[in-house]
Every structure is written in C-alpha cells, then in structure tokens.
Design a protein around this motif. Structure first.
Motif, PDB file in Angstrom:
ATOM      1  N   ILE A  82      72.017   6.284  43.575  1.00 53.99           N
ATOM      2  CA  ILE A  82      72.404   5.323  44.610  1.00 53.99           C
ATOM      3  C   ILE A  82      73.170   6.038  45.715  1.00 53.99           C
ATOM      4  O   ILE A  82      74.129   6.762  45.448  1.00 53.99           O
ATOM      5  CB  ILE A  82      73.253   4.191  44.003  1.00 53.99           C
ATOM      6  N   GLY A 129      69.321   4.975  50.538  1.00 50.58           N
ATOM      7  CA  GLY A 129      70.741   4.806  50.804  1.00 50.58           C
ATOM      8  C   GLY A 129      71.528   6.078  50.990  1.00 50.58           C
ATOM      9  O   GLY A 129      72.758   6.031  51.054  1.00 50.58           O
ATOM     10  N   ILE A 150      77.217  -6.810  48.086  1.00 51.69           N
ATOM     11  CA  ILE A 150      76.617  -5.486  47.860  1.00 51.69           C
ATOM     12  C   ILE A 150      76.129  -5.362  46.416  1.00 51.69           C
ATOM     13  O   ILE A 150      75.025  -4.881  46.151  1.00 51.69           O
ATOM     14  CB  ILE A 150      77.625  -4.373  48.186  1.00 51.69           C
ATOM     15  N   TYR A 197      75.037   2.316  51.297  1.00 48.46           N
ATOM     16  CA  TYR A 197      75.250   0.926  50.894  1.00 48.46           C
ATOM     17  C   TYR A 197      76.683   0.478  51.170  1.00 48.46           C
ATOM     18  O   TYR A 197      76.959  -0.717  51.289  1.00 48.46           O
ATOM     19  CB  TYR A 197      74.970   0.754  49.393  1.00 48.46           C
ATOM     20  N   GLU A 202      72.098  -6.084  46.449  1.00 48.35           N
ATOM     21  CA  GLU A 202      71.570  -4.760  46.770  1.00 48.35           C
ATOM     22  C   GLU A 202      71.494  -3.857  45.534  1.00 48.35           C
ATOM     23  O   GLU A 202      70.444  -3.288  45.240  1.00 48.35           O
ATOM     24  CB  GLU A 202      72.434  -4.103  47.855  1.00 48.35           C
ATOM     25  N   LEU A 203      72.607  -3.722  44.817  1.00 46.68           N
ATOM     26  CA  LEU A 203      72.632  -2.771  43.700  1.00 46.68           C
ATOM     27  C   LEU A 203      71.921  -3.286  42.458  1.00 46.68           C
ATOM     28  O   LEU A 203      71.093  -2.580  41.866  1.00 46.68           O
ATOM     29  CB  LEU A 203      74.083  -2.411  43.363  1.00 46.68           C
TER      30      LEU A 203
END
Length: 321
Positions: free
Chosen positions: A268, A75, A289, A272, A293-294
C-alpha cells in the motif's frame, strides 16, 4: 510615435491602433514564456517522498537510458513523481516541454504517430501526439523534453510503437526511418526522454513485450512511509490516530511483502494518506480512507482468504478508534 492629432484619416488611426495592440500582445506572450519558475532537486525531494539517493539513481538512469518505466503498487505516486522528475531534470517547471498521454486498449499507432482519419472530404493524414512532440523538440535541441506515458502496459505496445521500437533506443536517437503512412524520414530527437508508468498490482495485464522491455530501464517506486519527508509530514499533522494508522499500514505492508501470492509490488502506497491538513483531518476522514480505499483493496488482494481480510480490517479500524 504619432499622436491622435497627427493622424489624417480614420484608416490610419485603425492601423496604428491595431499595431499598438499587436505589439503589446507579442510582448505579453514573450513574457509568459519566460516566467516558468525554477524547479530543483530539492523541490522534488520536498514534494515527492523519496530518499535522495533513490532520486540520484533514478535521474542518472534516465539520463543514460533515455527511456524508463516507473513501476510500483497503487498509491506510491508514480504519476506525481514522473512530472516532478521531468521538472527537476529540466531545472524549470516548463509545462510546454512535458507531455502526458495514457495508453488503453483502443490506443493505436494512428493516435501515437500518424494515420488516416475520417474528414468531411473523406480521409486525411493526421499526426499523432508523439510525432508532434518530437517535431517540437527537434527545433529546440538545446532543451530537454519529456514524454510521459501513464498506464503504459495497458496498450498493445507492438501496435502503438510500430517501427519506433528501434528509434527510441538511446543509441538510435537521431537515426532516420521511413514511416508507415508517409514518405518522410522520421527520427526521435536526442533531447527527448520517455517516462512510462506501470501498475504492478494489476493481475489482468499481460507482461510487457520483451522487445520493448529491452529498450526501457525499470525503476521500482516504493511506499515512502520511512522517508524524512513523510516523517515531517506525519509530525506536522499532530494527529495520534493518523500515526497509529500509518504504523498499522507499515505492518500490513510487511505481511503483503512476505505473501507468496502478492509481494512488494502490492504494498500500500503513501499517497492514500497525502494532502491532509491539521485542521481538516478528523475521525471521518481517516475512517473514509480505511473503509472505502484500504479495505476494498485488501478484499481484492485476498479474495480467496476472507479470514485474513477480516483480521486486517479489524486492525485498521482499531488503529483509528
């Protein structure tokens, strides 16, 4: 030029007509080749969230070493940055002088350089991607060419590069060596630059071959949350919840950096949160998100620390409420 009344036969007419279209097509091709837009350092900085001083270091290292690997957490925009780095160093967005391949476990020397492949008549010698790209650059030595390798650490590098271990060195450019499958002498042109990308958060991948590591410079691509470009992007969205989420992720990255089992290579990245628009960003987008994703990424990072995953999941969800 003859007019239609001057043409005495149908054959003459057809020949003249074909010649006319051939001339026009050649002019069109020549015009397309020259129409690539200018791409400068400022264009790079406007698209890639990287401080100017970092860009200067990156471009300077690549100019000298000729081979570089962009490494970083998922990312951080390594692939996005690689292409635009090439364009900025060329000064023009010429896609004909940039080529990208992706390594994987089945990628071989035959794919990269050359090898025998099955054909209708048995086997025939096929040239690989890097071989063809080098030959293209060789006849255009006044211009720079960039060969980009995504996921460079996923391939069997000794098998893929073969005798090119020596030829890709910056001080061995132009030196010829006989190839494995051919009697011809081959060299890597001085105007070719190699950019590789490597994901530092993938624990399943082995360390790079030391012979290859010596021939590449390594540059860490970091999350760009604190860059001027990302701050401007963040302000342009005018979304309070987005701002809170970014602040939470920055705090989370501090924890990840200080974690002995993780470190900076697992932080991270900013990608993203890119490509959002003021009129399309809403609670559903932000929740997507976080949830899809996270949080799954954190579950992978801290698979043996469920309490930590739970706490930070709550923090991320609270930021967008």
């Amino acid at each position: 030029m003859k007019t239609l009344t001057d043409i005495t036969s149908y054959t003459d007419y057809v020949e003249k007509l074909n010649a006319l279209f051939e001339d026009e097509s050649e002019e069109d091709v020549e015009e397309v080749e020259k129409s690539y837009p200018v791409y400068t350092k400022n264009d790079f900085l406007s698209e890639v969230f990287m401080p100017e001083e970092e860009y200067d270091k990156l471009a300077g290292i690549l100019r000298i070493k000729k081979n570089i690997i962009l490494q970083g957490a998922p990312g951080v925009g390594k692939t996005f940055a690689a292409k635009r780095l090439a364009f900025s160093m060329m000064g023009v967005k010429d896609v004909e002088r940039v080529m990208m391949v992706q390594f994987h476990q089945s990628y071989s020397y035959e794919d990269f350089i050359m090898g025998f492949r099955p054909s209708i008549d048995g086997f025939e010698l096929k040239r690989g991607a890097f071989y063809n790209f080098c030959k293209k650059a060789e006849i255009d030595e006044d211009n720079d060419y960039f060969f980009i390798i995504d996921e460079i650490n996923r391939g069997n590098l000794s098998k893929i590069f073969g005798e090119l271990f020596m030829l890709i060195e910056n001080d061995k450019r132009g030196v010829s060596l006989q190839l494995l499958y051919s009697d011809e002498k081959f060299s890597v042109p001085k105007n070719i630059y190699i950019i590789g990308m490597m994901n530092t958060a993938d624990r399943s991948l082995a360390l790079l071959d030391y012979a290859l590591r010596r021939r590449f410079a390594f540059f860490e691509i970091k999350p760009g949350f604190t860059t001027d470009g990302f701050r401007e992007y963040r302000m342009s969205l005018k979304n309070e919840k987005f701002g809170k989420l970014i602040a939470c992720v920055e705090s989370l990255n501090n924890v990840i950096s200080n974690d002995e089992s993780l470190g900076d290579g697992f932080c991270i990245g900013h990608s993203y949160f890119c490509n959002l628009l003021p009129d399309t960003i809403d609670d559903q987008v932000l929740s997507g998100i976080v949830e899809y994703e996270l949080i799954p990424l954190l579950k992978e990072y801290w698979f043996d620390e469920p309490i930590k995953v739970k706490d930070w999941s709550i923090n991320l969800r609270s930021a967008i409420k």
